[in-house]
Every structure is written in structure tokens, then in C-alpha cells.
Design an enzyme around this catalytic site. Structure first.
Site, PDB file in Angstrom:
ATOM      1  N   CYS A  75       2.652   5.788  -5.727  1.00  0.00           N
ATOM      2  CA  CYS A  75       3.532   6.933  -5.488  1.00  0.00           C
ATOM      3  C   CYS A  75       3.423   7.471  -4.063  1.00  0.00           C
ATOM      4  O   CYS A  75       4.227   8.311  -3.661  1.00  0.00           O
ATOM      5  CB  CYS A  75       3.249   8.037  -6.490  1.00  0.00           C
ATOM      6  SG  CYS A  75       3.456   7.463  -8.175  1.00  0.00           S
ATOM      7  N   HIS A  78       6.292  14.388  -3.781  1.00  0.00           N
ATOM      8  CA  HIS A  78       6.430  13.363  -4.811  1.00  0.00           C
ATOM      9  C   HIS A  78       6.675  14.063  -6.146  1.00  0.00           C
ATOM     10  O   HIS A  78       5.961  15.009  -6.507  1.00  0.00           O
ATOM     11  CB  HIS A  78       5.155  12.516  -4.860  1.00  0.00           C
ATOM     12  CG  HIS A  78       5.067  11.654  -6.078  1.00  0.00           C
ATOM     13  ND1 HIS A  78       6.074  10.793  -6.447  1.00  0.00           N
ATOM     14  CD2 HIS A  78       4.092  11.517  -7.021  1.00  0.00           C
ATOM     15  CE1 HIS A  78       5.727  10.168  -7.566  1.00  0.00           C
ATOM     16  NE2 HIS A  78       4.548  10.584  -7.930  1.00  0.00           N
ATOM     17  N   ASN A 120       9.278  10.692 -13.081  1.00  0.00           N
ATOM     18  CA  ASN A 120       8.512  10.172 -11.946  1.00  0.00           C
ATOM     19  C   ASN A 120       8.957   8.733 -11.665  1.00  0.00           C
ATOM     20  O   ASN A 120       8.639   7.825 -12.434  1.00  0.00           O
ATOM     21  CB  ASN A 120       7.017  10.233 -12.306  1.00  0.00           C
ATOM     22  CG  ASN A 120       6.118   9.693 -11.215  1.00  0.00           C
ATOM     23  OD1 ASN A 120       6.575   9.045 -10.278  1.00  0.00           O
ATOM     24  ND2 ASN A 120       4.832   9.937 -11.344  1.00  0.00           N
TER      25      ASN A 120
END
Ligand code: ACO
Length: 330
Positions: free
Chosen positions: A109, A252, A282
């Protein structure tokens, strides 16, 4: 470097919390209150990462007003490649970017932010002039759809940003920090599965393949709410930037509670915190460019705006960057 174009792409199929609860023992209320997620996109079997990432890349090229031959570099941040030898060259071919070098970068990520910073170094040295940085992931391939503690969190998507060399005074990467801590790697893994095959008597070889995502959610949560504010504080101090000068917090998109905690730490009001977790969950390396593209295209992010960005996740890895959006050059 200057940030001059953005693009994104998501699969057509949206899977709501309600639909997901038909498959695993979960419910909309639990997922929304713990994460802020209401739905996620899931790629069709005939929609590989190359297709999704190429759509995002082409949109960023169009936005910047570039042709594919203008590109010197294509960097693809991903943890779910179509080909472990590299997926970026497939995107290069699909775009027709014959003058570029294209390769993959893996940092989960944190991948997009790390790739953006990496591209910035080539542009700063004058080695290259124009680059496309793509963040794309299809973690739907790698989640255990029977593990309710992880499958509710992730979704598929792709985003891309076009960056070009420019005089330092006009630069869009005003500062950055990058970190990793492999001693905490076990908190979040998508690791090689432990399967062997006997080739000959006394000679065995591993069979390629990966086990689904495994995560210690509470440890990852604690890591994020401790390290993200710390690295952003360091970055803001090093660049002499008071938090109230930031136009946007571009983090993020892992969990709304993490976004809220970081915003609170810097007293940044909710309306300046970019969030699209509710729609996409996500999407790993894709979250930052997917969110940026949405906010650029709907007019929230304007040329000259200052953004504090942070990527964080498996590795463990994390980073921060202070960015200024330029937008397409005339
Ligand atoms: N639906 C319903 N109940 C659930 C679900 C679910 N989907 N998942 C877990 N539960 C249950 C658990 O079984 C547990 O039940 P119990 O108390 O009867 O044992 C209870 O809910 C609490 O579970 P916890 O794991 O303690 O829940 P927590 O409050 O920690 O929330 C979460 C879990 C949302 C995963 C949180 O830890 C988190 O956000 N962590 C960060 C994870 C993350 O963001 N990862 C990705 C970032 S890095 C990257 O992007 C790659």
C-alpha cells in the site's frame, strides 16, 4: 517534477456490504462503523490488471495532453501483477509507449508513493523528462473470501499520475520520507505458499503460488495511527509547512478511522480530508492516485494546491510526501 495529469479506472462490478454478508458472516453495520467501507469493486475474470491499469494510464495521458511516445518511464506499483516477471511492459505495449522503459515496483500500500518518489529522482537528475506512475491492484485475487476479518476490507482499482521534469522552483514534490521495518513483516503478508514437489529421489523443488492475505488487524491499525502522524510531522517540520497551510490530506485509504485519527492529530477539518473508502474500500497501491484523480476531476483539487500524502501498509512500509498539484500545462 510537476504533477500534470491524472487518470483512474475501476471494475464495473460493485459488491456492497449487504451482498458480501450473503457469503461471509458479517453485516453492513459492523463494516461501516469499523472501516467506513460500504462497497468495493471486484474485477471480472476477463479483466486482468493490465487492462485496468492501461485504462487508468491512458486517462492520465489524455488529461496531460501527452501521446504515448512522449513517455520515458512507466512505473507500475502493484502487489498483484499479471506476470511476476513484470506487468508494466504489458501496459507499455498496450499504450504504444515505445520510447519508455517500463518496470514494476512492489511496496504494497506504500507502492504508489514510493514509485512517485522514485520517478521524481529520475526527473530531478535530468535522466528522464516524462513519466507515468501507476498504482494498480486486484487484491480480490488474493483475499480469502471466507475470512471475514480481511475480505471486507479490500477492493480492486487503478490510478495513474503523469509527471514531468521542471525547474526546481515549480516542482510538485516538495519533500518526502520513506521507511520500512521488515521485523514486523508478519503483521500483513501475501506470502509464497509452502508446497513442494519431488523432482527426483532426494531433490525437491517448491511449487510457485501464494497463500491468501493474512493480517493482524489490530497491530496494523496501531502501526498506522502511530507511524503516519509521526512521518507527516517530520515532513512538515523539515519543509517548514504549518498544517493549516495544507489544502488536502491525501492518505492511503485503508480505514476511515485511520484517516480521522491522522486528521485530528494535525487539526485538519474533515472537509479537507480526501476519502472515497465508502465506494472502493482499500485498493492497495491504487488508493492514492484513484482518490487524487477523483478530486482533480470534480474540481476539489486545483492547480497550486498543497497536499500532504502518506502511504502505509505491508512490509511493513510507510512514507510521506508533500505534493503540489500543477495540472495540465498549456
Ligand atoms: N464482520 C463482523 N464481525 C467481524 C468481522 C466482520 N467482517 N471481522 C471481525 N469480526 C469480529 C471478530 O471476530 C471479533 O469478534 P469477537 O470479539 O467475538 O472475537 C470482533 O469482530 C472484533 O474483532 P477485531 O479484529 O478486534 O476488530 P477491530 O476493532 O480490530 O477491527 C479491523 C478490525 C477493522 C480490521 C481493524 O483492526 C483495522 O482497521 N485494522 C487495520 C487494518 C488495515 O487497514 N489493513 C490494511 C492496511 S495496510 C494495507 O493497506 C495493505
Amino acid at each position: 517534477m510537476a504533477l500534470v495529469g491524472s487518470g483512474s479506472a475501476v471494475p464495473a462490478v460493485s459488491l456492497s456490504n449487504q451482498r458480501l454478508s450473503e457469503r461471509v458472516d458479517t453485516n453492513d453495520e459492523w463494516i461501516r462503523t469499523r472501516t467506513g467501507i460500504a462497497a468495493r469493486r471486484v474485477s471480472a475474470p476477463d479483466e486482468p490488471l493490465t487492462v485496468l491499469a492501461t485504462r487508468a494510464a491512458q486517462a492520465a495521458l489524455d488529461h496531460a495532453g501527452w501521446s504515448p511516445e512522449d513517455l520515458d518511464l512507466i512505473l507500475l506499483a502493484t502487489s498483484s501483477p499479471d506476470d511476476l516477471f513484470g506487468t508494466a511492459p504489458r501496459i507499455q505495449a498496450a499504450l504504444g509507449a515505445r520510447n519508455a522503459v517500463a518496470f514494476d515496483l512492489t511496496a504494497a500500500c506504500s507502492g504508489f508513493l514510493f514509485a512517485l518518489i522514485t520517478a521524481g529522482q529520475y526527473l530531478a537528475t535530468g535522466t528522464m523528462g516524462r513519466a507515468l506512475v501507476i498504482g494498480a491492484d486486484q487484491l480480490s485475487r488474493w483475499v480469502d473470501w471466507d475470512d471475514r476479518s480481511t475480505c471486507v476490507l479490500f477492493g480492486d482499482g487503478a490510478g495513474a499520475v503523469a509527471v514531468q521534469a521542471c525547474p526546481a522552483a515549480e516542482g510538485g514534490l516538495l519533500g518526502f520520507r520513506m521507511r520500512s521495518d521488515g521485523s514486523r513483516n508478519g503483521c500483513l503478508t501475501l506470502a509464497q505458499s509452502d508446497t513442494h514437489r519431488e523432482l527426483l529421489a532426494g531433490v525437491s523443488a517448491q511449487v510457485g503460488g501464494f497463500a491468501p492475505i493474512r493480517m493482524n488487524g489490530q497491530e496494523v491499525y496501531k502501526f498506522a495511527v502511530r507511524e503516519v502522524p509521526a512521518i507527516l510531522k517530520e515532513l512538515l517540520e523539515a519543509t517548514g509547512t504549518p498544517a493549516d497551510q495544507l489544502d488536502w490530506l491525501l492518505l492511503h485509504q485503508a480505514n476511515q478511522r485511520i484517516l480521522d485519527a491522522v486528521a485530528e492529530r494535525f487539526a485538519i477539518p474533515q472537509q479537507r480530508v480526501l476519502s472515497n473508502l465508502a465506494s472502493y474500500g482499500n485498493t492497495s497501491a491504487a488508493t492514492i492516485p484513484l482518490m487524487l484523480d477523483e478530486a482533480v476531476k470534480d474540481g476539489r483539487v486545483q492547480p497550486g494546491h498543497l497536499l500532504a500524502s502518506s502511504g502505509f501498509g505491508a512490509g511493513l512500509s510507510w512514507g510521506g510526501a508533500l505534493l503540489r498539484w500543477s495540472g495540465p500545462q498549456a
